[in-house]
Design a protein around this motif. Structure first.
Motif, PDB file in Angstrom:
ATOM      1  N   ASN A  12       0.871  -1.152   0.098  1.00  0.00           N
ATOM      2  CA  ASN A  12       0.048  -0.015  -0.031  1.00  0.00           C
ATOM      3  C   ASN A  12       0.923   1.459  -0.018  1.00  0.00           C
ATOM      4  N   SER A  13       2.042   1.206   0.554  1.00  0.00           N
ATOM      5  CA  SER A  13       2.885   2.266   0.578  1.00  0.00           C
ATOM      6  C   SER A  13       3.506   2.461  -0.781  1.00  0.00           C
ATOM      7  N   GLY A  14       3.325   1.662  -1.857  1.00  0.00           N
ATOM      8  CA  GLY A  14       4.021   1.672  -2.915  1.00  0.00           C
ATOM      9  C   GLY A  14       5.483   0.939  -3.184  1.00  0.00           C
ATOM     10  N   ARG A  15       6.120   0.603  -1.888  1.00  0.00           N
ATOM     11  CA  ARG A  15       7.471   0.153  -2.175  1.00  0.00           C
ATOM     12  C   ARG A  15       7.181  -1.247  -1.338  1.00  0.00           C
ATOM     13  N   THR A  16       8.087  -2.282  -1.774  1.00  0.00           N
ATOM     14  CA  THR A  16       8.086  -3.628  -1.017  1.00  0.00           C
ATOM     15  C   THR A  16       9.649  -3.594  -0.394  1.00  0.00           C
ATOM     16  N   LYS A  17       9.583  -4.437   0.479  1.00  0.00           N
ATOM     17  CA  LYS A  17      11.066  -4.707   0.991  1.00  0.00           C
ATOM     18  C   LYS A  17      12.080  -4.835   0.075  1.00  0.00           C
ATOM     19  N   GLU A  18      11.535  -6.081  -0.879  1.00  0.00           N
ATOM     20  CA  GLU A  18      12.457  -6.353  -1.920  1.00  0.00           C
ATOM     21  C   GLU A  18      12.977  -5.245  -2.835  1.00  0.00           C
ATOM     22  N   SER A  19      11.952  -4.539  -3.356  1.00  0.00           N
ATOM     23  CA  SER A  19      12.301  -3.301  -4.218  1.00  0.00           C
ATOM     24  C   SER A  19      13.308  -2.553  -3.629  1.00  0.00           C
ATOM     25  N   MET A  20      13.293  -2.064  -2.315  1.00  0.00           N
ATOM     26  CA  MET A  20      14.192  -1.296  -1.443  1.00  0.00           C
ATOM     27  C   MET A  20      15.518  -1.798  -1.461  1.00  0.00           C
ATOM     28  N   LEU A  21      15.507  -3.076  -1.287  1.00  0.00           N
ATOM     29  CA  LEU A  21      16.688  -3.822  -1.142  1.00  0.00           C
ATOM     30  C   LEU A  21      17.586  -3.868  -2.424  1.00  0.00           C
ATOM     31  N   PHE A  22      16.685  -4.069  -3.600  1.00  0.00           N
ATOM     32  CA  PHE A  22      17.461  -3.984  -4.957  1.00  0.00           C
ATOM     33  C   PHE A  22      17.920  -2.540  -5.407  1.00  0.00           C
ATOM     34  N   GLY A  23      17.070  -1.594  -5.230  1.00  0.00           N
ATOM     35  CA  GLY A  23      17.359  -0.097  -5.144  1.00  0.00           C
ATOM     36  C   GLY A  23      18.560   0.122  -4.270  1.00  0.00           C
ATOM     37  N   ASP A  24      18.446  -0.278  -3.029  1.00  0.00           N
ATOM     38  CA  ASP A  24      19.741   0.327  -2.214  1.00  0.00           C
ATOM     39  C   ASP A  24      20.885  -0.681  -2.615  1.00  0.00           C
ATOM     40  N   TRP A  25      20.798  -1.773  -3.304  1.00  0.00           N
ATOM     41  CA  TRP A  25      21.869  -2.526  -3.887  1.00  0.00           C
ATOM     42  C   TRP A  25      22.720  -1.595  -4.874  1.00  0.00           C
ATOM     43  N   LEU A  26      21.619  -1.181  -5.571  1.00  0.00           N
ATOM     44  CA  LEU A  26      22.114  -0.573  -6.928  1.00  0.00           C
ATOM     45  C   LEU A  26      22.954   0.734  -6.453  1.00  0.00           C
ATOM     46  N   VAL A  27      22.461   1.489  -5.525  1.00  0.00           N
ATOM     47  CA  VAL A  27      22.980   2.915  -5.135  1.00  0.00           C
ATOM     48  C   VAL A  27      24.354   2.241  -4.265  1.00  0.00           C
ATOM     49  N   ALA A  28      24.434   1.353  -3.360  1.00  0.00           N
ATOM     50  CA  ALA A  28      25.518   0.814  -2.583  1.00  0.00           C
ATOM     51  C   ALA A  28      26.588   0.476  -3.602  1.00  0.00           C
ATOM     52  N   ASN A  29      26.221  -0.113  -4.866  1.00  0.00           N
ATOM     53  CA  ASN A  29      27.252  -0.578  -5.886  1.00  0.00           C
ATOM     54  C   ASN A  29      27.603   0.553  -6.711  1.00  0.00           C
ATOM     55  N   GLN A  30      27.130   1.946  -6.477  1.00  0.00           N
ATOM     56  CA  GLN A  30      27.303   2.905  -7.373  1.00  0.00           C
ATOM     57  C   GLN A  30      26.904   2.866  -8.839  1.00  0.00           C
ATOM     58  N   LEU A  32      23.776   3.694  -9.215  1.00  0.00           N
ATOM     59  CA  LEU A  32      22.765   4.667  -9.021  1.00  0.00           C
ATOM     60  C   LEU A  32      22.977   5.694  -8.121  1.00  0.00           C
ATOM     61  N   SER A  33      22.392   6.709  -8.210  1.00  0.00           N
ATOM     62  CA  SER A  33      22.533   7.579  -7.159  1.00  0.00           C
ATOM     63  C   SER A  33      21.229   7.699  -6.474  1.00  0.00           C
ATOM     64  N   PRO A  34      21.371   8.155  -5.202  1.00  0.00           N
ATOM     65  CA  PRO A  34      20.277   8.267  -4.129  1.00  0.00           C
ATOM     66  C   PRO A  34      19.001   9.070  -4.805  1.00  0.00           C
ATOM     67  N   GLU A  35      19.510  10.196  -5.468  1.00  0.00           N
ATOM     68  CA  GLU A  35      18.469  10.899  -6.088  1.00  0.00           C
ATOM     69  C   GLU A  35      17.791  10.263  -7.150  1.00  0.00           C
ATOM     70  N   GLN A  36      18.602   9.602  -7.987  1.00  0.00           N
ATOM     71  CA  GLN A  36      17.668   8.825  -9.186  1.00  0.00           C
ATOM     72  C   GLN A  36      16.895   7.603  -8.493  1.00  0.00           C
ATOM     73  N   LEU A  37      17.102   6.999  -7.534  1.00  0.00           N
ATOM     74  CA  LEU A  37      16.509   6.020  -6.960  1.00  0.00           C
ATOM     75  C   LEU A  37      15.139   6.570  -6.455  1.00  0.00           C
ATOM     76  N   HIS A  38      15.367   7.641  -5.634  1.00  0.00           N
ATOM     77  CA  HIS A  38      14.234   8.280  -5.170  1.00  0.00           C
ATOM     78  C   HIS A  38      13.071   8.818  -6.394  1.00  0.00           C
ATOM     79  N   ALA A  39      13.753   9.360  -7.397  1.00  0.00           N
ATOM     80  CA  ALA A  39      12.912   9.776  -8.548  1.00  0.00           C
ATOM     81  C   ALA A  39      12.295   8.643  -9.261  1.00  0.00           C
ATOM     82  N   ALA A  40      13.018   7.241  -9.511  1.00  0.00           N
ATOM     83  CA  ALA A  40      12.380   6.193  -9.935  1.00  0.00           C
ATOM     84  C   ALA A  40      11.436   5.616  -8.907  1.00  0.00           C
ATOM     85  N   LEU A  41      11.558   5.662  -7.729  1.00  0.00           N
ATOM     86  CA  LEU A  41      10.387   5.092  -6.996  1.00  0.00           C
ATOM     87  C   LEU A  41       9.008   5.997  -6.844  1.00  0.00           C
TER      88      LEU A  41
END
Length: 582
Positions: A12-30, A32-41
């Motif tokens: 209902n919030s629009g994000r699952t735990k898994e999507s945050m994990l994959f997105g955070d993985w992309l940011v952690a591995n450079q 994606l930037s945090p701003e790009q992830l935020h805009a994508a979500l």
């Protein structure tokens, strides 16, 4: 794209735990930037879809990069399907085409008793179970992009090119039924133009050209044959010619579609028609020209869906784009885009009009012909046969309370004089001209008899442009810089020492040409105060060019070299297109 991710269903919030994990993985591995992830979500919340699809749509990351990252994240091997010839066709065809298409997967080979299967969605359990049961053998799943898989499916199940193969099959069928006659009756061509094989041949010809991104089709009669070629990325490529029996009928069929006079073969004719490709309509402009062996036909394909008239995506360098927008925002003056036929002038002007389009402004165009239709803009087509010329249209438009005028082409002194008067009375005028570079446009206009002081007062910008073939990103190869090319392009060896230069190789993605698409190069010549004074004093082309270089505005070759050093094209392409430059 059907990229498998762990982001399938949103909460209902629009994000699952898994999507945050994959997105955070992309940011952690450079990746994606945090701003790009935020805009994508945020975009995902609005439009839905998987995170990878959203990221590609926002151009934050490419489809291939998403696939590579997902493979690392899921610890699944990824595979590039650039070279389709490396696929084991016999193994691939063990999987029915319907299953391959439905689940976006393709068999690529065998290894240690397992069938290797490239799939776009490795977490699709139904797909994996279906092919395991169908093959009755264990499978090893690998990850590939949906685009690569779809192209591989086409090659595996239909040959190298579906449309081209259909054309060959049709021609071979007609050749086998052709009678051994030395000469064919011209009078039968009209009746034959309505025959099913001829209609099908023309339809397949157009379909193949549209699919290949061709801009033109040339049908050229020879003494005992017919040549058909299409222009892709500015270069002509051979197509499948019709059977001898069909040749005159093919030309007749095209003339019927274009509403031309079938019986008139002695004079040039012009016409147009529309075809459907998927959900979009494509305009086809047709021109015929009598030759010693019959009528030559050229069809110009105007696919509005394949051209995005967006100034920001035209390929301007950032500082030039900002300057172009500032000049477009001026309320009056003349902007001229110069270059040969097929150099992208119309696309640049339509993109500028799209940028200027505003309900508060009256925008009117005069074109010959109207190539693309833009909503909210008044477009007029020149008709010389009824004396509706550029000059007469322009005079009438000035009585129509215009704000912005697009003049398709400056063809004579009279048209340019009216355009200058329009610019001096508060109108913005955009037009095209045919010269080798920007400074030579001024000397050409003076040579036409126009007063230098009027040109100096009315001109705002002259923009010269060309199109270079873009390197295929799938197969381009690094190479050592060619010393002769460096010398001819006047590049400082120190400047290129730490730059990767590429050469074209060729693969299935680019039809073995090494190039896919085109990239523009530009020469800017803004008419600023000092230059206006020099033009008014009658300065020549050499002086104007020298002033432009002093102010840091390079020529077309300089722009091409920058594209080459960005890895977008090759030195050979730059030399081929700009060899005539200073």
């Amino acid at each position: 794209m059907n990229i498998a991710e762990t982001t399938y269903n949103k909460t209902n919030s629009g994000r699952t735990k898994e999507s945050m994990l994959f997105g955070d993985w992309l940011v952690a591995n450079q990746r994606l930037s945090p701003e790009q992830l935020h805009a994508a979500l945020l975009e995902q919340n609005k439009t839905g879809g998987r995170l990878g699809e959203v990221l590609v749509r926002l151009e934050a990351i490419t489809e291939r990069e998403v696939t590579q990252a997902l493979g690392e994240y899921l610890k699944i091997e990824t595979v590039l399907l650039e070279d389709v010839s490396a696929i084991n066709i016999q193994v691939a065809r063990l999987i029915p085409e319907t299953i391959a298409t439905r689940f976006c997967l393709v068999g690529i080979g065998e290894d240690q008793g397992k069938v290797l299967v490239a799939i776009a969605d490795p977490l699709n359990v139904v797909a994996v179970d279906t092919i395991t049961v169908k093959l009755k053998r264990p499978v090893r799943i690998m990850l590939a992009t949906a685009r690569d898989i779809q192209r591989a499916i086409e090659v595996i199940y239909h040959g190298t090119d579906v449309q081209e193969q259909k054309l060959r099959d049709l021609v071979e069928l007609e050749v086998s039924t052709e009678e051994d006659e030395a000469d064919l009756e011209e009078t039968s061509s009209v009746a034959e133009a309505e025959d099913a094989p001829v209609i099908r041949f023309v339809d397949l010809l157009l379909s193949h050209a549209v699919k290949s991104r061709a801009s033109d089709i040339h049908i050229e009669p020879q003494e005992k044959s017919m040549s058909i070629r299409m222009r892709v990325d500015g270069m002509l490529q051979d197509m499948v010619p019709p059977a001898r029996k069909m040749q005159s009928a093919v030309v007749a069929r095209i003339k019927i579609l274009s509403e031309m006079d079938i019986a008139e073969r002695r004079l040039p004719q012009d016409g147009r028609f529309k075809i459907k490709a998927g959900n979009r309509e494509i305009d086809v402009r047709v021109s015929t020209l009598p030759t010693i062996y019959g009528e030559k036909v050229v069809m110009r394909i105007l696919d509005a869906g394949a051209v995005e008239h967006n100034l920001d995506k035209m390929g301007f360098e950032p500082h030039l784009l900002d300057q172009f927008k500032r000049i477009l925002s001026q309320p009056h003056g003349i902007i001229i885009v110069t270059g040969p036929t097929g150099s992208g002038k119309s696309t640049t002007l339509y993109s500028a009009l799209n940028y200027l389009r505003d309900p508060k402004k009256n925008i009117t165009t005069v074109e010959d012909p109207v190539e693309y239709r833009l909503g909210g803009i008044n477009q007029t087509q020149v008709k010389a046969e009824i004396k509706l010329t550029f000059a007469s249209c322009l005079r009438a438009i000035l009585r129509q309370d215009p704000d912005i005028i697009l003049l398709g082409e400056i063809r004579d002194k009279e048209t340019m004089e009216i355009a200058m008067k329009a610019s001096l009375t508060g109108h913005l005028v955009l037009s095209t001209f045919h010269t080798n570079d920007a400074p030579s446009a001024i000397s050409r206009l003076v040579y036409m008899g126009l007063e230098p002081y009027l040109l100096a007062s009315s001109l705002n910008l002259i923009l010269a442009q060309r199109l270079l073939r873009r390197l295929c990103e799938h197969c381009r190869q690094p190479m050592a810089p060619d010393e002769d090319a460096i010398r001819r392009l006047r590049i400082d060896p120190k400047e290129i020492a730490n730059t990767t230069v590429y050469q074209a190789k060729g693969c299935n993605q680019c039809n073995n040409t090494g190039y896919s698409g085109r990239v523009p190069i530009f020469e800017f010549l803004p008419i600023e105060r000092a230059m206006r004074d020099r033009i008014a004093q009658g300065a020549g082309e050499v002086d104007i060019r020298a002033m432009a270089r002093e102010k840091g505005y390079g020529n077309l070759t300089d722009s091409g070299v920058r594209r080459m050093m960005q890895g977008l094209t090759t030195a050979e392409e730059v030399l081929r297109v700009t060899f005539a430059e200073e």
